[in-house]
Write an enzyme that holds these catalytic residues in place. Structure first.
Site, PDB file in Angstrom:
ATOM      1  N   HIS A 241       0.871  -1.177   0.000  1.00 59.89           N
ATOM      2  CA  HIS A 241       0.000   0.000   0.000  1.00 59.89           C
ATOM      3  C   HIS A 241       0.908   1.227   0.000  1.00 59.89           C
ATOM      4  O   HIS A 241       1.691   1.425   0.923  1.00 59.89           O
ATOM      5  CB  HIS A 241      -0.908  -0.003   1.230  1.00 59.89           C
TER       6      HIS A 241
ATOM      7  N   GLU B 220       1.775   3.803   2.901  1.00 62.06           N
ATOM      8  CA  GLU B 220       2.241   3.275   4.186  1.00 62.06           C
ATOM      9  C   GLU B 220       3.757   3.437   4.237  1.00 62.06           C
ATOM     10  O   GLU B 220       4.520   2.542   3.890  1.00 62.06           O
ATOM     11  CB  GLU B 220       1.768   1.826   4.346  1.00 62.06           C
TER      12      GLU B 220
ATOM     13  N   HIS C 294       3.432  -3.265   6.896  1.00 61.71           N
ATOM     14  CA  HIS C 294       2.352  -2.314   6.611  1.00 61.71           C
ATOM     15  C   HIS C 294       2.182  -1.349   7.776  1.00 61.71           C
ATOM     16  O   HIS C 294       2.706  -1.572   8.856  1.00 61.71           O
ATOM     17  CB  HIS C 294       1.011  -3.061   6.453  1.00 61.71           C
TER      18      HIS C 294
ATOM     19  N   GLU D 289       1.517  -5.084  10.858  1.00 65.26           N
ATOM     20  CA  GLU D 289       0.986  -3.717  10.931  1.00 65.26           C
ATOM     21  C   GLU D 289       1.738  -2.984  12.038  1.00 65.26           C
ATOM     22  O   GLU D 289       1.703  -3.371  13.197  1.00 65.26           O
ATOM     23  CB  GLU D 289      -0.519  -3.763  11.261  1.00 65.26           C
TER      24      GLU D 289
HETATM   25 ZN    ZN Z   1      -1.301  -1.988   4.221  1.00 61.45          ZN
END
Ligand code: ZN
Length: 380
Positions: free
Chosen positions: A102, A105, A199, A263
């Site tokens: 992404h 990020e 992420h 994350e």
């Molecule tokens: Zn992500």
């Protein structure tokens, strides 16, 4: 003139690596190590050149090869298979560290940049084959999660099901690089595969850092890997409950890689991340690729927040109402009997102690997941 095959209609505007602009940028990268700059300048990728024309250079006892925009392969040159086999305390490892699947990020992208800077400045000596990835350069440049499609749902061939777009093209390319990498270890001893996909999240989380452990289809969850996550500062783990199209699931399912979607906190623009918050992660990844010892505490349930999936709240119709605040944090839990949603002819109430929400999003299409419901668990 012969008409080219139809694939070129789907491929982006690729850069010729013999052009002056590319040659100059590539030389700058070798001198300064700014991989973010190189990746952003040539967001669409390069014309394939074949193995003999690889863009490669040497750093301290390792060969660095630029395979594509945002894809850098590091191969230690001093590792002879015979030596590795004799020193069985150090099995051969193939390690993928990916970021920017992404594009907005940024913290993970800066972590990968830090590793590359340290490798090129010869502060880190890489001892294991390593593939470093910035996943979606086009969305990095527009500071968005993605341009057309969520790249982290397109792996395991799911890119074949969508219309042409950059993410479709990129998912197919990344699958190819990952497959070549894991299939490409030349040593005949045991090789352990790793893929840490980094992420940051859109929303707040009750637990700032957490990792999704891809579904293992009955294979046991690896406690040493959980201890490694904890030593990276990530002690909240969500166990995957089924096959998916994520990048980490792709490596886990196809190459038996120890893999996680990690994350690391909340999305922020480039330059606004407090990199000190990621020191444990960056140091551990650095130690892993350079084969330094990482002391791990043995697994103890009390050191973790472990969650297993209960199921999805799916939006069935336009009547769907979600009674979870837009700003609700991931892993918020609700008392038993709380009404979380209503829909045509149905409602969802919590039934178990500690039942918690992850990834709530009322703005999905009918038939799609609005919330993943999870519940605390422990390992035997
Ligand atoms: Zn992500």
């Amino acid at each position: 003139m012969q008409n080219n095959n139809t694939l070129t209609l789907e491929t982006p505007n690729l850069t010729d690596i013999t052009s002056d602009s590319f040659t100059q940028a590539y030389r700058q990268f070798i001198a300064k190590g700014d991989f973010i700059a190189l990746t952003r300048q040539f967001e669409q990728g390069f014309i394939q050149t074949g193995a003999e024309n690889q863009l490669s250079f040497n750093v301290k006892q390792a060969k660095v090869s630029l395979l594509d925009t945002g894809v850098l392969l590091i191969e230690p040159e001093n590792v002879e298979p015979e030596l590795v086999k004799k020193n069985s305390a150090t099995p051969s490892k193939s390690i993928i560290i990916s970021s920017g699947i992404h594009g907005n990020e940024t913290a993970p992208i800066e972590i990968v940049q830090q590793l590359i800077s340290d490798i090129i400045a010869q502060k880190i000596q890489v001892k294991h084959r390593t593939l470093l990835i910035m996943g979606n350069p086009v969305s990095m440049n527009i500071a968005k999660r993605f341009q057309t499609e969520n790249l982290n749902r397109l792996f395991c061939g799911k890119h074949q099901e969508i219309d042409p777009c950059f993410e479709k093209y990129r998912a197919e390319k990344l699958e190819g690089y990952v497959s070549d990498f894991f299939n490409g270890d030349a040593s005949d001893g045991d090789v352990i595969n790793y893929h840490y996909d980094l992420h940051t999240a859109i929303r707040n989380s009750k637990y700032e850092k957490f990792a999704i452990y891809p579904y293992q289809a009955g294979k046991p969850w690896n406690k040493e890997q959980l201890s490694f996550m904890a030593s990276c500062g990530v002690n909240t783990i969500l166990f995957g409950h089924g096959p998916s199209g994520t990048f980490s699931y792709f490596s886990s399912a196809n190459f038996a890689a120890h893999a996680f979607t990690i994350e690391l906190g909340k999305v922020r623009p480039f330059g606004e991340n407090d990199m000190a918050n990621f020191t444990a992660m960056t140091n551990n990844l650095s130690a892993l690729v350079s084969d330094e010892e990482i002391t791990l505490k043995s697994f103890d349930n009390n050191d973790f927040n472990l969650f297993e999936a209960l199921g999805d709240i799916t939006k069935v119709s336009d009547k769907f109402e979600l009674y979870v605040a837009d700003e609700a944090s991931n892993f918020t839990n609700y008392p038993v009997g709380t009404l979380l949603s209503t829909d045509k002819n149905q409602e969802y109430r919590t039934t178990l102690p500690g039942e918690s929400i992850v990834f709530p999003n009322a703005n999905v299409g009918n038939g799609q997941r609005a919330v993943l419901m999870v519940v605390p668990t422990t390992l035997q």
